[in-house]
Design a protein around this motif. Structure first.
Motif, mmCIF file in Angstrom:
data_model
loop_
_atom_site.group_PDB
_atom_site.id
_atom_site.type_symbol
_atom_site.label_atom_id
_atom_site.label_comp_id
_atom_site.label_asym_id
_atom_site.label_seq_id
_atom_site.Cartn_x
_atom_site.Cartn_y
_atom_site.Cartn_z
ATOM 1 N N GLN A 53 47.403 -25.694 69.182
ATOM 2 C CA GLN A 53 47.111 -26.854 68.082
ATOM 3 C C GLN A 53 47.473 -28.115 68.760
ATOM 4 O OE1 GLN A 53 48.220 -26.249 64.301
ATOM 5 N NE2 GLN A 53 47.599 -28.137 63.546
ATOM 6 N N TYR A 70 52.237 -21.154 58.392
ATOM 7 C CA TYR A 70 52.257 -20.845 59.960
ATOM 8 C C TYR A 70 53.747 -21.178 60.502
ATOM 9 C CZ TYR A 70 47.287 -20.641 60.069
ATOM 10 O OH TYR A 70 45.693 -20.563 59.542
ATOM 11 N N TYR A 72 55.321 -22.584 64.352
ATOM 12 C CA TYR A 72 54.921 -23.078 65.495
ATOM 13 C C TYR A 72 56.092 -23.429 66.558
ATOM 14 C CZ TYR A 72 51.894 -25.157 61.802
ATOM 15 O OH TYR A 72 51.234 -25.093 60.844
ATOM 16 N N ARG A 124 50.812 -21.926 67.965
ATOM 17 C CA ARG A 124 51.078 -21.505 66.264
ATOM 18 C C ARG A 124 50.781 -20.188 65.863
ATOM 19 N NH1 ARG A 124 46.633 -23.983 61.992
ATOM 20 N NH2 ARG A 124 45.100 -22.393 62.369
#
Length: 247
Positions: A53, A70, A72, A124
């Motif tokens: 991302q 999520y 990360y 992620r």
């Protein structure tokens, strides 16, 4: 192994040069992140559920109160974690740099707004995938718990710093911690990048922007640091900075 599809327009595919070992094995910050202590089997399992991302400067990754979907790892750039109090005051709780793991919490919702300081790249993982991998690989679950405990200790240290240090000591402590954070276990970095503006430092340390600038100038005058650029500090005397906090 290719990245799984995601519906967000700011997601990018895995780099073509990654090859059969997968993006995780080619990650430039793998030695900084939690992945560095995992076995090849665990890394490949992470690789299979990872997505990339990219955030533009100022983009909001998550809002305070939103459900956590999520977690990360920052691979490039930096994030700031911001919390708004009931009366609207802004508190910068911390910053996430390359190698940092973001979103790990026991709460069902995000406790902070998470914002990109500049263009930032993330790796992620969905919460569901991480729970599954934690069951499959207990070692991974243990490292995540260790990371959570480290973050808790850091938050407690920050509270103590705000309670007992004067402004100059807070700035010195902040620079030393940032140098250690950027070094990731090696010798602290003598040249420290400041991806955040002075206003963010002020909101993080409970100071005003003017006080932050004044304290940096005072440390420079004493020969402890140099300020070659707006967003960079060279630490000239680590012992001198540490002595301020030991006083």
């Amino acid at each position: 192994m290719p990245w799984p599809p995601f519906d967000s327009p700011c997601l990018v595919p895995a780099p073509a040069e990654a090859g059969p070992l997968g993006p995780c094995m080619h990650c430039q910050v793998r030695h900084l992140a939690i992945c560095s202590v995992l076995s090849p089997a665990e890394v490949h399992a992470l690789d299979a559920v990872a997505g990339a991302q990219v955030l533009t400067p100022g983009a909001v990754l998550a809002h305070q109160g939103e459900p956590r979907r999520y977690v990360y790892t920052v691979t490039r750039g930096a994030l700031r974690l911001v919390r708004l109090s009931a009366d609207g005051r802004r508190q910068v709780a911390g910053f996430a740099l390359p190698g940092d793991f973001v979103g790990l919490s026991g709460a069902a919702v995000h406790q902070h707004d998470i914002e990109a300081l500049g263009e930032t790249e993330l790796c992620r993982f969905s919460m569901e995938a991480m729970r599954h991998l934690g069951t499959q690989f207990p070692h991974l679950q243990g490292k995540l718990l260790e990371r959570a405990c480290t973050e808790l200790d850091s938050a407690r240290d920050q509270m103590m710093a705000l309670a007992r240090m004067n402004p100059t000591e807070r700035i010195a402590d902040f620079l030393l911690k940032l140098a250690a954070q950027q070094a990731r276990g090696g010798d602290p970095a003598a040249s420290v990048a400041l991806p955040m503006p002075r206003g963010d430092i002020a909101d993080h340390l409970g100071l005003t922007v003017e006080t932050v600038s004044r304290c940096l100038t005072a440390l420079r005058t004493r020969g402890l640091i140099a300020l070659p650029e707006t967003y960079r500090v060279d630490i000239l005397d680590f012992a001198g900075l540490e002595a301020l906090n030991a006083a």
